[in-house]
Design a protein around this motif. Structure first.
Motif, PDB file in Angstrom:
ATOM      1  N   ILE A  97      -0.646 -13.924  -2.304  1.00  0.00           N
ATOM      2  CA  ILE A  97      -1.492 -12.776  -2.824  1.00  0.00           C
ATOM      3  C   ILE A  97      -2.081 -13.610  -4.270  1.00  0.00           C
ATOM      4  O   ILE A  97      -1.505 -14.294  -4.845  1.00  0.00           O
ATOM      5  CB  ILE A  97      -0.960 -11.454  -3.088  1.00  0.00           C
ATOM      6  CG1 ILE A  97       0.130 -11.866  -4.257  1.00  0.00           C
ATOM      7  CG2 ILE A  97      -0.609 -10.774  -2.331  1.00  0.00           C
ATOM      8  CD1 ILE A  97       0.726 -10.497  -4.709  1.00  0.00           C
ATOM      9  N   TYR A 148      -7.506 -16.445   4.689  1.00  0.00           N
ATOM     10  CA  TYR A 148      -7.239 -16.086   3.200  1.00  0.00           C
ATOM     11  C   TYR A 148      -7.813 -17.509   2.281  1.00  0.00           C
ATOM     12  O   TYR A 148      -7.233 -18.578   2.710  1.00  0.00           O
ATOM     13  CB  TYR A 148      -5.985 -16.091   2.860  1.00  0.00           C
ATOM     14  CG  TYR A 148      -5.352 -15.751   1.526  1.00  0.00           C
ATOM     15  CD1 TYR A 148      -5.400 -14.485   0.875  1.00  0.00           C
ATOM     16  CD2 TYR A 148      -5.203 -16.880   0.772  1.00  0.00           C
ATOM     17  CE1 TYR A 148      -5.042 -14.237  -0.314  1.00  0.00           C
ATOM     18  CE2 TYR A 148      -4.864 -16.552  -0.571  1.00  0.00           C
ATOM     19  CZ  TYR A 148      -4.679 -15.338  -1.229  1.00  0.00           C
ATOM     20  OH  TYR A 148      -4.441 -15.098  -2.602  1.00  0.00           O
ATOM     21  N   ASP A 154      -9.745 -13.580  -1.275  1.00  0.00           N
ATOM     22  CA  ASP A 154      -8.108 -13.170  -1.336  1.00  0.00           C
ATOM     23  C   ASP A 154      -7.833 -11.816  -0.857  1.00  0.00           C
ATOM     24  O   ASP A 154      -8.975 -11.287  -0.140  1.00  0.00           O
ATOM     25  CB  ASP A 154      -7.742 -13.424  -2.697  1.00  0.00           C
ATOM     26  CG  ASP A 154      -8.696 -13.023  -3.968  1.00  0.00           C
ATOM     27  OD1 ASP A 154      -9.261 -11.871  -3.560  1.00  0.00           O
ATOM     28  OD2 ASP A 154      -8.682 -13.492  -5.067  1.00  0.00           O
ATOM     29  N   CYS A 155      -6.956 -11.047  -1.576  1.00  0.00           N
ATOM     30  CA  CYS A 155      -6.596  -9.914  -1.273  1.00  0.00           C
ATOM     31  C   CYS A 155      -7.693  -8.946  -1.711  1.00  0.00           C
ATOM     32  O   CYS A 155      -7.913  -7.838  -0.800  1.00  0.00           O
ATOM     33  CB  CYS A 155      -5.291  -9.452  -1.998  1.00  0.00           C
ATOM     34  SG  CYS A 155      -5.337  -9.458  -3.535  1.00  0.00           S
ATOM     35  N   HIS A 185      -2.199  -6.929  -6.932  1.00  0.00           N
ATOM     36  CA  HIS A 185      -2.391  -7.284  -5.328  1.00  0.00           C
ATOM     37  C   HIS A 185      -3.530  -6.144  -4.940  1.00  0.00           C
ATOM     38  O   HIS A 185      -3.238  -4.942  -5.552  1.00  0.00           O
ATOM     39  CB  HIS A 185      -1.183  -7.057  -4.510  1.00  0.00           C
ATOM     40  CG  HIS A 185      -1.430  -7.318  -3.022  1.00  0.00           C
ATOM     41  ND1 HIS A 185      -2.119  -8.344  -2.585  1.00  0.00           N
ATOM     42  CD2 HIS A 185      -1.011  -6.471  -1.824  1.00  0.00           C
ATOM     43  CE1 HIS A 185      -2.103  -7.976  -1.280  1.00  0.00           C
ATOM     44  NE2 HIS A 185      -1.490  -7.055  -1.055  1.00  0.00           N
ATOM     45  N   LEU A 187      -5.051  -3.397  -1.958  1.00  0.00           N
ATOM     46  CA  LEU A 187      -4.867  -3.101  -0.633  1.00  0.00           C
ATOM     47  C   LEU A 187      -6.096  -1.911  -0.317  1.00  0.00           C
ATOM     48  O   LEU A 187      -6.836  -1.523  -1.186  1.00  0.00           O
ATOM     49  CB  LEU A 187      -3.677  -2.842  -0.440  1.00  0.00           C
ATOM     50  CG  LEU A 187      -2.892  -1.783  -1.155  1.00  0.00           C
ATOM     51  CD1 LEU A 187      -1.759  -1.064  -0.371  1.00  0.00           C
ATOM     52  CD2 LEU A 187      -2.389  -2.469  -2.365  1.00  0.00           C
ATOM     53  N   ASP A 201      -2.478  -2.708   4.317  1.00  0.00           N
ATOM     54  CA  ASP A 201      -2.663  -4.081   3.801  1.00  0.00           C
ATOM     55  C   ASP A 201      -3.142  -4.922   5.032  1.00  0.00           C
ATOM     56  O   ASP A 201      -2.112  -5.248   5.720  1.00  0.00           O
ATOM     57  CB  ASP A 201      -1.305  -4.409   3.040  1.00  0.00           C
ATOM     58  CG  ASP A 201      -1.419  -5.807   2.398  1.00  0.00           C
ATOM     59  OD1 ASP A 201      -2.444  -6.347   2.553  1.00  0.00           O
ATOM     60  OD2 ASP A 201      -0.595  -6.119   1.559  1.00  0.00           O
ATOM     61  N   THR A 203      -4.353  -8.227   4.228  1.00  0.00           N
ATOM     62  CA  THR A 203      -4.644  -9.517   3.826  1.00  0.00           C
ATOM     63  C   THR A 203      -4.090 -10.578   4.556  1.00  0.00           C
ATOM     64  O   THR A 203      -2.713 -10.322   5.161  1.00  0.00           O
ATOM     65  CB  THR A 203      -3.772  -9.581   2.456  1.00  0.00           C
ATOM     66  OG1 THR A 203      -4.291  -8.770   1.214  1.00  0.00           O
ATOM     67  CG2 THR A 203      -3.704 -11.026   1.856  1.00  0.00           C
TER      68      THR A 203
END
Length: 340
Positions: A97, A148, A154-155, A185, A187, A201, A203
């Motif tokens: 993350i 990613y 990214d997240c 993070h 989500l 989530d 990711t």
């Protein structure tokens, strides 16, 4: 006065004697410096290489010439096991993350990212999905398969993309930011109509993988952020608390929750799941030790017990799914619902 007897040799005789003496000396010298080579021929018989199942190669007669002594040939035989081989310990996966900005409002979310997809909400009536509808949506959606890229996708990129896809599907979906003691993070969240608030989530990884990154997230202030693979969130599962790690060959017993229960989506379920993961690691170690004992001739375990044990381990592994490592301790949770 008498003169002594003197033998007189002619020059020719003397010359012959000198030549003979030289030849004798040279012959002796040649005998000293000339090497002597001894060649030994060894015939090997019954030379073979054995494996568990059959003789791979067999030579009835093999002639080898050497000036050294050959070592003795040793035959090795291996008995084929009648039980499963040892089990490799579980590999723990870590979710990468990275958050580069702190978002405080819904408008800021839209302004600080260039990764989101434009969503047209005209004539779209959003609703809360059921748990089953959410599961089906996540399995069909491909956001978790994206690559990613730190600083690029990214997240936050994963969370915004899933939110937009859910809106197109007609589902209300929130962008969620979690602040840890040492990081953050992003989500998503869905307010399911039958199971309440569910954190999701998706990711993904920095490379392509063969397994899904669809995960249910478990959040609680002051506790570590946990994630479980979507398929591992179950209302019926093996009750590992009924067994000792070194006796997991017994018939399986299960815990079953009512269909309307929300327990598998609570943080307590995540704690129980972690305990079951630890049991799996412990019983795998115990099983491998039992296999070694069995192979050494110990009668502590029977082949039937070991086979049942191996079968139970595989069943538990399938239930638990991928072992995701917990992340940081949750300090704050902010949820941003998309405004229609």
């Amino acid at each position: 006065m008498n003169e002594g007897f003197v033998v007189r040799y002619s020059p020719v005789v003397i010359a012959v004697l000198v030549v003979a003496a030289c030849l004798l000396f040279l012959t002796q010298a040649n005998m000293i410096i000339q090497p002597v080579t001894t060649t030994t021929t060894v015939v090997l018989t019954e030379y073979s290489t054995l494996t568990e199942k059959q003789v791979i190669t067999s030579y009835s007669t093999l002639t080898e010439t050497s000036t050294t002594t050959l070592p003795p040939i040793t035959k090795t035989t291996t008995t084929t096991l009648i039980i499963p081989t040892t089990i490799t310990s579980w590999t723990t996966q870590t979710l990468t993350i990275q958050v580069t900005a702190t978002l405080t409002t819904t408008e800021t979310v839209a302004e600080t990212t260039t990764l989101r997809t434009t969503v047209t909400v005209q004539n779209i009536s959003l609703r809360d999905p059921t748990w089953q509808e959410l599961v089906e949506f996540l399995k069909e959606d491909e956001t978790d398969t994206y690559i990613y890229r730190a600083g690029e996708f990214d997240c936050s990129g994963f969370a915004l993309t899933l939110r937009d896809h859910a809106i197109r599907r007609g589902f209300r979906c929130a962008y969620v930011e979690v602040e840890f003691m040492d990081g953050a993070h992003a989500l998503n969240a869905f307010q399911t109509s039958d199971k309440g608030l569910v954190f999701v989530d998706v990711t993904g990884s920095e490379s392509r993988t063969d397994y899904s990154y669809d995960k249910i997230a478990y959040l609680k202030i002051g506790e570590r952020y946990g994630i479980i693979s979507l398929d591992a969130v179950r209302w019926r599962y093996i009750d590992t608390s009924s067994y000792r790690a070194d006796e997991f060959w017994k018939p399986l017993s299960y815990i079953t929750h009512p269909e309307n229960s929300t327990y598998p989506l609570t943080y307590d379920y995540y704690i129980e799941w972690r305990a079951r993961v630890k049991f799996l690691d412990d019983t795998i170690k115990a099983y491998n030790a039992a296999v070694e004992e069995y192979n050494s001739g110990s009668g502590k375990y029977s082949s039937t017990q070991l086979k049942e044990w191996c079968s139970n381990i595989e069943a538990l592994k399938a239930e638990l799914g991928i072992c995701w490592s917990p992340m940081g301790v949750v300090k704050n949770i902010e949820i941003y619902w998309f405004a229609e």
